[in-house]
Design a protein around this motif. Structure first.
Motif, PDB file in Angstrom:
ATOM      1  N   ASP A 124       0.877  -1.214  -0.132  1.00 29.48           N
ATOM      2  CA  ASP A 124       0.073   0.215   0.063  1.00 29.48           C
ATOM      3  C   ASP A 124       0.930   1.247  -0.020  1.00 29.48           C
ATOM      4  N   ALA A 125       1.926   1.409   0.915  1.00 32.23           N
ATOM      5  CA  ALA A 125       2.959   2.392   0.817  1.00 32.23           C
ATOM      6  C   ALA A 125       3.448   2.508  -0.352  1.00 32.23           C
ATOM      7  N   LEU A 126       3.910   1.417  -1.119  1.00 32.93           N
ATOM      8  CA  LEU A 126       4.580   1.397  -2.400  1.00 32.93           C
ATOM      9  C   LEU A 126       3.623   2.097  -3.360  1.00 32.93           C
ATOM     10  N   TRP A 127       2.380   1.618  -3.268  1.00 36.28           N
ATOM     11  CA  TRP A 127       1.349   2.192  -4.320  1.00 36.28           C
ATOM     12  C   TRP A 127       1.506   3.802  -4.401  1.00 36.28           C
ATOM     13  N   HIS A 128       1.224   4.267  -2.919  1.00 31.76           N
ATOM     14  CA  HIS A 128       0.977   5.675  -2.995  1.00 31.76           C
ATOM     15  C   HIS A 128       2.427   6.325  -3.336  1.00 31.76           C
ATOM     16  N   ARG A 129       3.791   5.772  -3.021  1.00 30.41           N
ATOM     17  CA  ARG A 129       5.010   6.280  -3.341  1.00 30.41           C
ATOM     18  C   ARG A 129       4.901   6.320  -4.951  1.00 30.41           C
ATOM     19  N   THR A 130       4.728   5.287  -5.527  1.00 27.68           N
ATOM     20  CA  THR A 130       4.752   5.371  -6.996  1.00 27.68           C
ATOM     21  C   THR A 130       3.884   6.487  -7.660  1.00 27.68           C
ATOM     22  N   LEU A 131       2.627   6.404  -6.979  1.00 28.69           N
ATOM     23  CA  LEU A 131       1.369   7.345  -7.642  1.00 28.69           C
ATOM     24  C   LEU A 131       2.242   8.916  -7.529  1.00 28.69           C
ATOM     25  N   LEU A 132       3.011   9.188  -6.669  1.00 30.42           N
ATOM     26  CA  LEU A 132       3.641  10.363  -6.523  1.00 30.42           C
ATOM     27  C   LEU A 132       5.067  10.554  -6.833  1.00 30.42           C
TER      28      LEU A 132
END
Length: 210
Positions: A124-132
């Protein structure tokens, strides 16, 4: 003979123990035992603890020493709105380059759909980090990393429930779909929904004493 950890290592080790609940919320930090376990003197240990106190992970009492900060509804209500507001700002700042991360977002989201609890928090943290990841404002991204560290202890509660993980997967998909359609405003709104839903779920679990 193993090398004693450096000061930065001591901080990182203690932070990991707090985030992974090896040092549970509200527990007392026994300095003598920790120093012995880490093979260090009390001085670098106390330096790390005071740094963690400044960051809000531990508290210090002259009579009782250090203890891990308990989980609190107030912290949730303060930090989660900051996250959805600043992530929205970072997403708007990313411009057209955000389209380049859509395939990677889909891969991370598919992995999240099949993840265990411990894997889910990381993904989940990786998804948000990738998004931004296409946001050019490094100071903003650094601030977001600090806020995400703060909520990691609360995300443990959220990710205990497979139903909630599935809902996060769907919310992520809606953010990505809005970006695929070129609708950044909608994507920012959906991102806020994702964090707001997480906040409400965590608050409910705290009130239930989970």
């Amino acid at each position: 003979m193993s090398r004693a950890p450096r000061r930065a290592d001591v901080y990182a080790l203690l932070l990991e123990q707090i985030l992974e609940a090896a040092l549970p919320p509200g527990s007392r930090v026994v300095e003598s035992r920790l120093a012995e376990e880490l093979g260090i003197s009390r001085t670098p240990l106390r330096e790390a603890l005071f740094r963690l106190e400044r960051e809000g992970f531990v508290r210090h009492d002259l009579a009782r020493g250090f203890s891990v900060q308990p989980l609190s509804e107030q912290e949730v209500e303060e930090v989660y709105p900051m996250l959805w507001t600043l992530e929205g700002l970072a997403l708007r700042s990313s411009g057209a380059l955000v389209a380049s991360v859509l395939p990677e977002l889909e891969r991370h989201n598919q992995a999240l759909a099949q993840a265990t609890q411990d894997q889910a928090r990381r993904l989940d943290a990786l998804w948000h980090r990738t998004l931004l990841s296409r946001c050019p404002n490094q100071r903003l991204l650094g601030t977001l990393e600090g806020l995400r560290r703060t909520v990691q202890r609360y995300e443990r509660l959220y990710m205990q429930d497979p139903t909630l993980i599935a809902l996060s997967v769907e919310q992520h998909r809606e953010v990505a779909e809005a970006l695929r359609q070129g609708d950044v405003d909608k994507a920012v709104d959906k991102l806020a929904v994702n964090w707001r839903f997480g906040m409400e779920a965590v608050l409910l679990k705290l009130r239930q004493g989970v």
